[in-house]
Design an enzyme around this catalytic site. Structure first.
Site, PDB file in Angstrom:
ATOM      1  N   ARG A 119      33.022   2.973   6.094  1.00  0.00           N
ATOM      2  CA  ARG A 119      32.146   3.194   5.056  1.00  0.00           C
ATOM      3  C   ARG A 119      30.904   2.679   5.256  1.00  0.00           C
ATOM      4  O   ARG A 119      30.660   1.524   6.020  1.00  0.00           O
ATOM      5  CB  ARG A 119      32.729   2.211   3.760  1.00  0.00           C
ATOM      6  N   THR A 408      31.266  15.875  -0.539  1.00  0.00           N
ATOM      7  CA  THR A 408      31.587  15.093   0.706  1.00  0.00           C
ATOM      8  C   THR A 408      32.440  16.381   1.211  1.00  0.00           C
ATOM      9  O   THR A 408      32.313  17.392   0.879  1.00  0.00           O
ATOM     10  CB  THR A 408      32.019  13.658   0.626  1.00  0.00           C
ATOM     11  N   THR A 426      31.258  11.634   4.477  1.00  0.00           N
ATOM     12  CA  THR A 426      30.231  11.709   3.488  1.00  0.00           C
ATOM     13  C   THR A 426      29.139  11.364   3.632  1.00  0.00           C
ATOM     14  O   THR A 426      28.814  10.406   4.539  1.00  0.00           O
ATOM     15  CB  THR A 426      30.979  10.993   2.117  1.00  0.00           C
ATOM     16  N   ASP A 450      26.653   4.235  -5.052  1.00  0.00           N
ATOM     17  CA  ASP A 450      28.138   3.943  -5.327  1.00  0.00           C
ATOM     18  C   ASP A 450      28.359   2.579  -5.851  1.00  0.00           C
ATOM     19  O   ASP A 450      29.542   2.403  -6.431  1.00  0.00           O
ATOM     20  CB  ASP A 450      29.307   4.325  -4.329  1.00  0.00           C
ATOM     21  N   SER A 468      34.721   3.360  -2.992  1.00  0.00           N
ATOM     22  CA  SER A 468      34.697   4.746  -2.976  1.00  0.00           C
ATOM     23  C   SER A 468      35.730   5.260  -3.698  1.00  0.00           C
ATOM     24  O   SER A 468      36.674   4.605  -4.103  1.00  0.00           O
ATOM     25  CB  SER A 468      34.859   4.938  -1.453  1.00  0.00           C
ATOM     26  N   SER A 469      35.680   6.512  -3.851  1.00  0.00           N
ATOM     27  CA  SER A 469      36.705   7.209  -4.317  1.00  0.00           C
ATOM     28  C   SER A 469      37.773   8.357  -3.355  1.00  0.00           C
ATOM     29  O   SER A 469      38.641   9.176  -3.628  1.00  0.00           O
ATOM     30  CB  SER A 469      36.286   8.253  -5.579  1.00  0.00           C
ATOM     31  N   GLY A 489      34.082  15.532  -3.564  1.00  0.00           N
ATOM     32  CA  GLY A 489      33.941  15.834  -5.050  1.00  0.00           C
ATOM     33  C   GLY A 489      33.903  14.336  -5.954  1.00  0.00           C
ATOM     34  O   GLY A 489      33.926  14.322  -6.989  1.00  0.00           O
ATOM     35  N   GLY A 490      33.080  13.473  -5.153  1.00  0.00           N
ATOM     36  CA  GLY A 490      33.024  12.264  -5.848  1.00  0.00           C
ATOM     37  C   GLY A 490      34.575  11.761  -6.368  1.00  0.00           C
ATOM     38  O   GLY A 490      35.429  11.616  -5.756  1.00  0.00           O
TER      39      GLY A 490
HETATM   40  N1  GLU Z   1      30.389   8.697  -2.670  1.00  0.00           N
HETATM   41  C1  GLU Z   1      31.412   9.038  -2.991  1.00  0.00           C
HETATM   42  C2  GLU Z   1      32.819   8.110  -2.719  1.00  0.00           C
HETATM   43  O1  GLU Z   1      32.512   7.641  -1.855  1.00  0.00           O
HETATM   44  C3  GLU Z   1      31.954  10.448  -1.986  1.00  0.00           C
HETATM   45  C4  GLU Z   1      31.179  11.517  -2.433  1.00  0.00           C
HETATM   46  C5  GLU Z   1      31.754  12.751  -2.555  1.00  0.00           C
HETATM   47  O2  GLU Z   1      32.978  12.869  -2.432  1.00  0.00           O
HETATM   48  O3  GLU Z   1      31.365  13.312  -3.419  1.00  0.00           O
HETATM   49  O4  GLU Z   1      33.698   8.238  -3.353  1.00  0.00           O
END
Ligand code: GLU
Length: 596
Positions: A119, A408, A426, A450, A468-469, A489-490
């Site tokens: 990360r 991502t 990502t 984030d 993160s997700s 997809g965040g």
């Molecule tokens: N910033 C997002 C995360 O770490 C990832 C970005 C994404 O998947 O779209 O959860």
């Protein structure tokens, strides 16, 4: 001598066995028909790619070819993943690269599993209030949003631990793609158009990704000589060329001189690069209906949220209720809101915050949370008090990561020996911060967006990693990795993974149907629902129970899942790319002559 006497059963044994076998086959066929029939294929459904060798599932055709090539030359899943990710930097630069970070879960064929956290990290000068004042960062753009990139350090650690090929070998195909050029996919062309205004704020980014200010058309060739040079430099000198050398220096120089807009602040310095470490972390392990779920630990919330949801849902007979029945969708939505309330309050960087991880994923706590669900009414939920949570926890919840452009990319790979890797990488949203430091050739992430608000567990801090997700996950049945999965997809990644897991385990879908099937996402009280394949009576019933529905038709654009798996009965490997995205899953065609 007993065998001399005719036993009334003996003469019939063969026939009885045949009848029993026939009945078994018929029962299995009926079961299969029932499960397949209940998975309504969407208009973009496509079957999985199958092989007895290795499989690479990605959303980039050029990168998938690089990964497959590594397998065919005798590399293992770790080697293939590293080469694929470097190639993604050239072929899908809007989503992933050495300017970003990510997480992976690796499971060796012998059953040992590991997780690597690469990360991005906040600079030493970052404080909880750094992102509060107005500025360009409020549009998820510019130098202040950039965390120290982790991808190179993460892949280096992966290769060091599990690979059989060198960093230089892993980089070579990507450098070649960057130098010779890659065909621009429609998705990249669209994303260039959508981000053109942001890219134009930074001359090196505009020069690399726009032609006279316009996006490259799909099918044209994108050449990235600066990226090729950076990759070749790293191949020659190793990670120190990046973290302690020329590349870090170029980025830091650009921090100080590259702002073209008022309010484009910066904090990143050389010392931050030198201090960066990718981290091996013990993966989270949980159980669900007899399967073992191996997933990513904090600072990602992917694993804790997945496992908490599965613990809650284990108390319901989802299969009996039926996929996409009102009851099933209701219980999944309630489980998500419960787990989400906990995620928002508790999950952050465990090196800075006391995250009650074991409590969050304990089946007992799941049962406790389940008791809050009303089968007849949708509710909103407060965070619970998982075992091991202490009074140190910050009071406020922090949904954060609300960037609607988040994007991502994910790679799922299984090699012919049965080693498996789920890796999500990502640069945060498409085109990240939109900054390319002159001469480097890669986009810098905007991952620091984030972080949550000051006063929450996920508040920014010096050297801290934002929550993160990302949810790279491996589902194991017996000793077989039956689902190697993750997505883009965040914050919506998590439900892409949850739905895939439920579809495989509860509903018995093969991975192609599991990934194609309709999805829902209800973090805090509005259920985004791919409604086109769901009966009108079910939608009415959900509304009657108090769910607010945001209907998005047949397929939403996020999350985008990549999956692979081994059939435990036959050993056949299959892989599939989400029909919501570019299709780039490839099967290994032959074994290397000298397989290592
Ligand atoms: N910033 C997002 C995360 O770490 C990832 C970005 C994404 O998947 O779209 O959860």
């Amino acid at each position: 001598m007993p065998w001399c006497y005719p036993n009334p059963w003996t003469g019939n044994t063969k026939r009885v066995r045949k009848v029993l076998a026939l009945l078994l086959v018929l029962a299995l066929a009926a079961l299969t028909a029932a499960t397949t029939a209940s998975a309504r294929e969407g208009s973009r459904f496509h079957p999985a790619v199958e092989t007895r060798l290795g499989i690479v599932a990605t959303e980039s055709p050029a990168a998938a070819q690089v990964g497959r090539d590594v397998l065919e030359r005798g590399g293992n899943a770790a080697d293939a993943a590293a080469a694929t990710v470097f190639a993604l930097n050239a072929a899908r630069p809007q989503s992933c690269g050495i300017g970003g970070g990510g997480f992976l879960v690796y499971r060796e064929a012998n059953g040992r599993s590991d997780s690597i956290d690469f990360r991005e990290t906040a600079p030493a000068a970052f404080t909880p209030d750094t992102l509060v004042p107005p500025g360009l960062h409020k549009t998820f753009t510019g130098h202040l949003t950039v965390g120290v990139p982790g991808t190179l350090a993460g892949l280096d650690l992966l290769l060091h631990r599990y690979g059989t090929r060198s960093l230089a070998q892993s980089i070579a195909p990507a450098a070649q793609l960057a130098r010779r050029g890659v065909p621009v996919e429609q998705s990249l062309s669209d994303s260039m158009a959508a981000n053109a205004d942001r890219l134009k704020l930074f001359p090196a980014a505009a020069a690399q990704f726009l032609q006279n200010g316009e996006p490259y058309p799909a099918g044209s060739i994108l050449r990235q000589p600066d990226l090729a040079r950076s990759l070749e430099l790293i191949a020659r000198k190793g990670t120190r060329a990046f973290y302690g050398g020329e590349i870090a220096q170029r980025i830091v120089d650009d921090m100080h001189t590259g702002a073209t807009q008022p309010g484009d602040d910066h904090k990143l310095e050389l010392g931050d690069f030198k201090a960066y470490r990718s981290k091996s972390r013990r993966p989270l392990v949980g159980g669900y209906r007899g399967r073992t779920i191996v997933s990513v630990p904090p600072p990602s919330s992917g694993g804790t949220t997945l496992l908490e949801m599965l613990n809650i849902l284990s108390g319901y007979d989802l299969r009996g209720l039926g996929p996409s029945s009102a009851d099933e969708l209701h219980f999944v939505a309630e489980a998500q809101k419960l787990a989400w309330a906990d995620r928002n309050k508790y999950v952050a960087d465990p090196d800075f915050v006391d995250v009650p991880t074991a409590g969050l994923i304990s089946p007992r706590y799941g049962a406790q949370r389940r008791a809050e669900i009303d089968p007849a009414h949708a509710q909103t939920y407060e965070p619970g008090t998982p075992p091991q949570s202490s009074s140190h926890h910050k009071p406020g919840g922090s949904p954060a990561d609300t960037n609607p452009q988040a994007s991502t990319t994910h790679v799922s790979i299984i090699d012919s020996r049965g080693n498996a890797i789920a890796l999500t990488c990502t640069i945060e949203q498409e085109f990240g911060s939109a900054v390319v430091a002159p001469g480097t050739g890669f986009l810098l992430n905007n991952e620091l967006t984030d972080f949550g608000d000051p006063g929450t567990a996920n508040e920014p801090g010096p050297g801290k990693r934002p929550r993160s997700s990302m949810a790279p996950t491996i589902v194991v049945q017996g000793r077989t990795p039956v689902l190697v999965v993750g997505g883009a997809g965040g914050a919506r990644i998590i439900m892409g993974v949850v739905d895939s897991v439920l579809n495989v385990i509860d509903f018995g879908y093969d991975i192609a149907h599991a990934v194609d099937a309709e999805r829902t996402d209800d973090p805090t009280g509005t259920m985004t629902i791919e409604d086109a394949r769901i009966d009108a009576s079910v939608l009415d019933e959900l509304t009657a129970r108090g769910h607010t529905l945001a209907r998005v038709g047949e397929y939403d654009i996020r999350p985008r899942v990549q999956a692979a798996g081994i059939d435990p009965r036959t050993g056949v490997r299959s892989g599939v790319s989400d029909p919501r995205t570019d299709q780039a899953t490839l099967a290994q065609r032959y074994r290397a002559r000298r397989s290592r």
